[in-house]
Design a protein around this motif. Sequence first.
Motif, short mmCIF file in Angstrom:
data_model
loop_
_atom_site.label_atom_id
_atom_site.label_comp_id
_atom_site.label_asym_id
_atom_site.label_seq_id
_atom_site.Cartn_x
_atom_site.Cartn_y
_atom_site.Cartn_z
N VAL A 1 0.84 -1.20 0.00
CA VAL A 1 0.00 0.00 0.00
C VAL A 1 0.87 1.25 0.00
O VAL A 1 0.56 2.25 -0.65
N ARG B 1 0.72 4.31 -2.59
CA ARG B 1 0.59 5.72 -2.23
C ARG B 1 1.70 6.54 -2.86
O ARG B 1 1.48 7.62 -3.40
N THR C 1 -2.14 14.92 9.94
CA THR C 1 -2.81 16.05 9.32
C THR C 1 -2.74 17.31 10.17
O THR C 1 -3.42 18.29 9.88
N GLY D 1 -5.48 19.94 9.42
CA GLY D 1 -6.48 18.92 9.13
C GLY D 1 -7.35 19.28 7.96
O GLY D 1 -7.91 18.42 7.30
N ARG E 1 1.05 15.10 4.66
CA ARG E 1 1.01 13.95 5.53
C ARG E 1 2.38 13.82 6.12
O ARG E 1 3.34 13.94 5.42
N ARG F 1 2.86 7.92 7.44
CA ARG F 1 2.86 7.39 8.79
C ARG F 1 4.22 6.80 9.09
O ARG F 1 4.84 6.16 8.25
N PRO G 1 -5.55 8.81 -1.95
CA PRO G 1 -6.25 8.76 -0.67
C PRO G 1 -6.63 10.14 -0.19
O PRO G 1 -5.83 11.08 -0.25
N ALA G 2 -7.82 10.23 0.27
CA ALA G 2 -8.30 11.54 0.70
C ALA G 2 -7.57 11.99 1.95
O ALA G 2 -7.28 11.19 2.83
N PRO G 3 -7.25 13.26 2.01
CA PRO G 3 -6.59 13.74 3.21
C PRO G 3 -7.56 13.81 4.38
O PRO G 3 -8.77 13.72 4.21
N ASP H 1 -8.95 6.21 4.63
CA ASP H 1 -9.16 6.56 3.24
C ASP H 1 -9.28 5.27 2.45
O ASP H 1 -9.28 4.17 3.00
N ALA I 1 -7.23 3.76 0.57
CA ALA I 1 -6.08 2.86 0.71
C ALA I 1 -6.13 2.12 2.03
O ALA I 1 -5.76 0.94 2.11
N ASP I 2 -6.59 2.80 3.07
CA ASP I 2 -6.70 2.14 4.37
C ASP I 2 -7.71 1.00 4.31
O ASP I 2 -7.48 -0.10 4.81
#
Lengths: 398, 201
Positions: free
Chosen positions: A40, A44, A135, A155, A178, A191, B16-18, B23, B25-26
């Motif tokens: 994933v 991304r 965020t 955010g 992010r 993350r 993926p939406a912020p 989102d 992908a999650d």
Amino acid sequence: MTDERHDHEETANDRWIGAMMHVQRFDTPERVDMLVDRSVRSLRAESIAARRRTRSWDWRTPVAAAASIAIVVGATLVFSPQPASADSLLRAAQVAEARPGERRFALTLVFPARPGETEATAPRATGTLDVRDDTHVRLELTFSDGRTMVRGIDGHTSWVNSADGEILSVPSDAPWPRFIETPEGDFLADRMDAVLGDIGANYEIARCSTSGEERICASIVDRGFRGPENIVLTLEPGSHRVQRAEFTFGGPERGRGHEGRGPDEAGRGGRAGHGGMPPKRRGEGAAPAMTVEAASAAKPTAETGSGRPDARSAQRGGGGAGRPRPERGPATLAGPSMGGGGREGGRRAEPRTVTIERVDVPGGAFADNWFAPPSKPVRMAPPPPRGDGPPPRPRGDE
Amino acid sequence: MPDPRPNLRLTGSGIPAPGPGPDAADVFAILVREHGERLLAYLRASVPSSAVDDLFQDAVTVAWRRLPDYDRTRPFGAWLRGIARNLVLDHRSRMYRERPTDDAILDAIERRAEQEDGGDREEFRGKLTRLDECVSRLPDEYRTVIHMCYRLDAPVATIAKEVGANIEAVKKRLQRARAMIAACMERKQGVADDGATGATA
């Protein structure tokens, strides 16, 4: 390629039972999670890279990446002494780092000394990186000449100050926010836990404790990885949290920090020399930088500035003087300037060292509106210029 | 009643939406995790171990790209495995110089994998536990070769030397042991199913 196992697993039942045996032995839930995370994460990154190709907004401070690496490498080392369960423990670290939590890092960025300057008087910037979650991030830096740059996201709104004091909004699809941009530049890990999966492969880590401190020295191993050359981490006893991290970018041969060089010299797709990381994108050239030793011994060349406000640059990227500059392709090898705004030879220097120190969050928690723009953005910051030409000269240089 | 399933169609094709909250992908990652072990079992049965991780990642990547085409009325695991199967076939075609796996075996593996579609991740982990139990109940001569083969990664020739048998005898012993394990697991599955039925009756 044959599999010795398959040589004697001649029926589907054989294969299936054999596969189950291997899944039970190797594919722990933690490993499965790791594989999924890795997949994933690459998706991304791919999406982000594609987005960047179409819109070249850029936020290339090495600070966030350095912060992530500090913690990531620290966690990797802390857990490495138990090889029998390293995967599980690494996963545990990932889980721990994925938890939201308010934290502040004090930052010191030292730029290559200019002619006539010494190591001690080299331009620098200090500031803080405040993080609530991926965020809610706020970066504030003050440069040697007193100018400041602030960028944040609350955010909803991604914003930045301009040199004129205006608050500008940054497009919602700007690649920043992010939490972390890795040194690779084309790989955004929003993350920490995502970064944990890969970082261990790129550094050789050893304990280098003195006087009982928990200290870790990490040297880059994977030459394709665009991170700092060396990392020294000081861990908090007990919690093993990274208390302090020092990053040194680039080798001696990278001392020209500001000179644009093409891929032939710096390596297309290879590791960017960029002394301060940010990163070139894959396939672009690199900007060399100095190590501490090289900077003090060799002729310094990187320039960090006249100190005059750079309103135009603020317009371009919204950061004001010293704000990260948009990536501009091979000719803009130095990447973002974090050091004073001026430049020599049309290029800005990158930090040679970045030091990050975890400090207490004032009052134990950030105010609710800490990450919000101090005032309503007056307009959208325009996208940076495109093309491979040299960046516009700052007003003060004209 | 609101549809509890994630609306992958709406978000699967984009970034993926912020912002907080999962989102696309999650959500996608959650689904893949749910089926991860089963997909790995399928791949481990179908291709050499050295190719498993790469094919797994390829399958996830392809699945993500094709997510807008995913028919939500179909089981996600079966859809994901279908993608993996194509990758397995492609891998096999590239490995033609080596001993390829027969179509018949691949088909049988596919059918075997289909039997796992109905369950969830925990159920599959439960089967792995039962597998362990079944191995432990094997007669010594069979348990030994299974242990050496699958726990110690010993080559058949080494096992043969250790147990004082010839290679073909060890292969046969391994095959019988696997058949006994499969039978044992089926029995245990039947007991588990009966228990579940009884509990819900």
